[in-house]
Design a protein around this motif. Sequence first.
Motif, PDB file in Angstrom:
ATOM      1  N   UNK A 249       0.833  -1.213   0.000  1.00  0.00           N
ATOM      2  CA  UNK A 249       0.000   0.000   0.000  1.00  0.00           C
ATOM      3  C   UNK A 249       0.862   1.257   0.000  1.00  0.00           C
ATOM      4  N   UNK A 250       1.886   1.279   0.837  1.00  0.00           N
ATOM      5  CA  UNK A 250       2.745   2.466   0.894  1.00  0.00           C
ATOM      6  C   UNK A 250       3.449   2.703  -0.440  1.00  0.00           C
ATOM      7  N   UNK A 251       3.957   1.637  -1.041  1.00  0.00           N
ATOM      8  CA  UNK A 251       4.698   1.791  -2.288  1.00  0.00           C
ATOM      9  C   UNK A 251       3.770   2.067  -3.477  1.00  0.00           C
ATOM     10  N   UNK A 252       2.547   1.552  -3.440  1.00  0.00           N
ATOM     11  CA  UNK A 252       1.580   1.871  -4.494  1.00  0.00           C
ATOM     12  C   UNK A 252       1.248   3.358  -4.471  1.00  0.00           C
ATOM     13  N   UNK A 253       1.126   3.930  -3.280  1.00  0.00           N
ATOM     14  CA  UNK A 253       0.885   5.367  -3.155  1.00  0.00           C
ATOM     15  C   UNK A 253       2.049   6.161  -3.730  1.00  0.00           C
ATOM     16  N   UNK A 254       3.280   5.764  -3.379  1.00  0.00           N
ATOM     17  CA  UNK A 254       4.467   6.440  -3.900  1.00  0.00           C
ATOM     18  C   UNK A 254       4.550   6.310  -5.423  1.00  0.00           C
ATOM     19  N   UNK A 255       4.201   5.137  -5.930  1.00  0.00           N
ATOM     20  CA  UNK A 255       4.220   4.897  -7.374  1.00  0.00           C
ATOM     21  C   UNK A 255       3.302   5.885  -8.103  1.00  0.00           C
ATOM     22  N   UNK A 256       2.107   6.080  -7.571  1.00  0.00           N
ATOM     23  CA  UNK A 256       1.156   7.004  -8.206  1.00  0.00           C
ATOM     24  C   UNK A 256       1.616   8.446  -8.068  1.00  0.00           C
ATOM     25  N   UNK A 257       2.205   8.788  -6.919  1.00  0.00           N
ATOM     26  CA  UNK A 257       2.700  10.157  -6.732  1.00  0.00           C
ATOM     27  C   UNK A 257       3.827  10.488  -7.700  1.00  0.00           C
ATOM     28  N   UNK A 258       4.556   9.463  -8.146  1.00  0.00           N
ATOM     29  CA  UNK A 258       5.636   9.660  -9.115  1.00  0.00           C
ATOM     30  C   UNK A 258       5.127   9.661 -10.555  1.00  0.00           C
ATOM     31  N   UNK A 259       3.805   9.619 -10.713  1.00  0.00           N
ATOM     32  CA  UNK A 259       3.226   9.643 -12.052  1.00  0.00           C
ATOM     33  C   UNK A 259       3.090   8.280 -12.691  1.00  0.00           C
ATOM     34  N   UNK A 260       3.110   7.227 -11.871  1.00  0.00           N
ATOM     35  CA  UNK A 260       2.990   5.875 -12.406  1.00  0.00           C
ATOM     36  C   UNK A 260       1.627   5.612 -13.025  1.00  0.00           C
ATOM     37  N   UNK A 261       1.590   4.699 -13.988  1.00  0.00           N
ATOM     38  CA  UNK A 261       0.361   4.319 -14.675  1.00  0.00           C
ATOM     39  C   UNK A 261      -0.498   3.476 -13.732  1.00  0.00           C
ATOM     40  N   UNK A 262      -1.696   3.963 -13.420  1.00  0.00           N
ATOM     41  CA  UNK A 262      -2.569   3.269 -12.465  1.00  0.00           C
ATOM     42  C   UNK A 262      -2.913   1.864 -12.944  1.00  0.00           C
ATOM     43  N   UNK A 263      -2.901   1.630 -14.246  1.00  0.00           N
ATOM     44  CA  UNK A 263      -3.209   0.293 -14.756  1.00  0.00           C
ATOM     45  C   UNK A 263      -2.195  -0.741 -14.277  1.00  0.00           C
ATOM     46  N   UNK A 264      -0.949  -0.306 -14.062  1.00  0.00           N
ATOM     47  CA  UNK A 264       0.065  -1.253 -13.592  1.00  0.00           C
ATOM     48  C   UNK A 264      -0.328  -1.885 -12.258  1.00  0.00           C
ATOM     49  N   UNK A 265      -1.115  -1.153 -11.470  1.00  0.00           N
ATOM     50  CA  UNK A 265      -1.506  -1.662 -10.152  1.00  0.00           C
ATOM     51  C   UNK A 265      -2.598  -2.730 -10.247  1.00  0.00           C
ATOM     52  N   UNK A 266      -3.041  -3.012 -11.462  1.00  0.00           N
ATOM     53  CA  UNK A 266      -4.006  -4.105 -11.642  1.00  0.00           C
ATOM     54  C   UNK A 266      -3.315  -5.460 -11.589  1.00  0.00           C
ATOM     55  N   UNK A 267      -1.989  -5.482 -11.767  1.00  0.00           N
ATOM     56  CA  UNK A 267      -1.276  -6.754 -11.693  1.00  0.00           C
ATOM     57  C   UNK A 267      -0.160  -6.862 -12.699  1.00  0.00           C
ATOM     58  N   UNK A 268       0.595  -7.947 -12.600  1.00  0.00           N
ATOM     59  CA  UNK A 268       1.803  -8.116 -13.401  1.00  0.00           C
ATOM     60  C   UNK A 268       1.526  -8.160 -14.909  1.00  0.00           C
ATOM     61  N   UNK A 269       0.345  -8.598 -15.299  1.00  0.00           N
ATOM     62  CA  UNK A 269       0.067  -8.682 -16.735  1.00  0.00           C
ATOM     63  C   UNK A 269      -0.116  -7.314 -17.380  1.00  0.00           C
ATOM     64  N   UNK A 270      -0.183  -6.273 -16.557  1.00  0.00           N
ATOM     65  CA  UNK A 270      -0.382  -4.919 -17.086  1.00  0.00           C
ATOM     66  C   UNK A 270       0.909  -4.105 -17.154  1.00  0.00           C
ATOM     67  N   UNK A 271       2.017  -4.680 -16.750  1.00  0.00           N
ATOM     68  CA  UNK A 271       3.259  -3.908 -16.689  1.00  0.00           C
ATOM     69  C   UNK A 271       4.146  -4.208 -17.894  1.00  0.00           C
ATOM     70  N   UNK A 272       5.128  -3.368 -18.173  1.00  0.00           N
ATOM     71  CA  UNK A 272       6.046  -3.626 -19.292  1.00  0.00           C
ATOM     72  C   UNK A 272       6.779  -4.958 -19.114  1.00  0.00           C
ATOM     73  N   UNK A 273       7.114  -5.581 -20.248  1.00  0.00           N
ATOM     74  CA  UNK A 273       7.802  -6.861 -20.211  1.00  0.00           C
ATOM     75  C   UNK A 273       9.129  -6.762 -19.464  1.00  0.00           C
ATOM     76  N   UNK A 274       9.769  -5.617 -19.558  1.00  0.00           N
ATOM     77  CA  UNK A 274      11.055  -5.444 -18.871  1.00  0.00           C
ATOM     78  C   UNK A 274      10.907  -5.673 -17.373  1.00  0.00           C
ATOM     79  N   UNK A 275       9.835  -5.168 -16.787  1.00  0.00           N
ATOM     80  CA  UNK A 275       9.597  -5.399 -15.358  1.00  0.00           C
ATOM     81  C   UNK A 275       9.148  -6.835 -15.094  1.00  0.00           C
TER      82      UNK A 275
END
Length: 440
Positions: A96-122
Amino acid sequence: MGVLKAVVTDQNHNEQKVVPVETTDEETKALFVEAFIANNRLDYSTQLMGYHGKYLECFLKTQNHLMRADGPLPFTFRHYIAIMAAGRHKCSYLIRLQATEFLLQGGDADWLKGLEYIPQKLRDLSEINKLLAHRPWLINKNHIEKLTKGSNNWSVSEVTQALIILSHFHTLSGFIFGCGISSEIDDDLGHTYHQSYDDSYENGCHSDDDEQSFDCTDGGIEALLERMKQLTETREETTHEEMLKGFDKVESPNLDLSSSNEVLNATKADILRYVDEPDFTYQDFAKRLNCQEIATFRAQDYSWEDHGFSLANRLYPEIGSLLDEKFRVAYNMTYNTMGDTRDVDTTAFRRAIWNYIHCMYGIRHDDYNYAEVNQLLERNLKAYVKTVTCYPEQVSRKDYDSVMREFKHSEKVHVNLMMLEARLQAELLYSLRAVMRYMT
């Protein structure tokens, strides 16, 4: 003892609440203020580390460098890697803490839906994250090579920062579970750590909860002090062969880790979305397959001081020095007390905990007599140390309360900090050795 009032916002970022935070001195209070300004909160793990101000200073410097300072990885990647690491131990607190930080840094909210939504590199980090969290002795140069080749390739510097972030949050998950921290005040069902904390713990008292996970039938501090005294008086030269036998004979308790309700609750979909192969967990090093191929890791052949430190600094400037200082403080820190007993040389006890953890990860120090582990660490304490280190998601606040009952609250936090750092060093030894072998 002063009181600092930390203000936190609720999940809608509008309602403010005031949380009193006890501080031990002005330097620690300044660290709390600094942490609050940087994070817009003073989380409970920071508050607990505040019992040991010198350590907290090292920890905050290292974490800030990893997550906020210049480095090869984008900030969104750093916070998402932290989420992936916390997911291995089902640590919803850190997720939860890191998800908040991720969004504050401008992260794509879709990535928080799970691993299938993130770039292949990650996504490509999932395998090494799994191994590093549970069986780091399986990591080899091929895992590093796989990341650095192909269309989604990582640079070696990026890999190094990612490995350190993964290890940092694996071990921080252990500290959080080991100390019984559950939720921040602005989480769903959140509550302050201090609401469940009774000052009687600081005075060595304990609750009368039924069915304690780690019974405390052993002799307590008085018996431990007597064993330490006997060890000092009877210590003799030990041959290399006896040292090797001692390493193999370190007892590792067989733990009954049937899933508790807390663990079952922690495996809900909002955590498992970040985890590949959630059933892959720690396995006793002694029971590893391919014993011939996976030899015991001799610290004399590849040590943090002589090898890991310099490689980390070369590939990711400053991080090696920051980690080295943190390891040294955690390993050497002492107040020469145990419970109400003062003027105690705690060196042997601290060294036994550190080397026991390394032993569970297959790392042997040739200059240490492992017979001391069995002499100084009682079975219930060994079970607690093993669970916090290898299966932290299985630990509850009740476990924290029921072990080391005569130790002060601050001393129990100190033990948990040593467990954090010993495991962190073990993970980094394996991963950085693999990086070195890949480079050569």
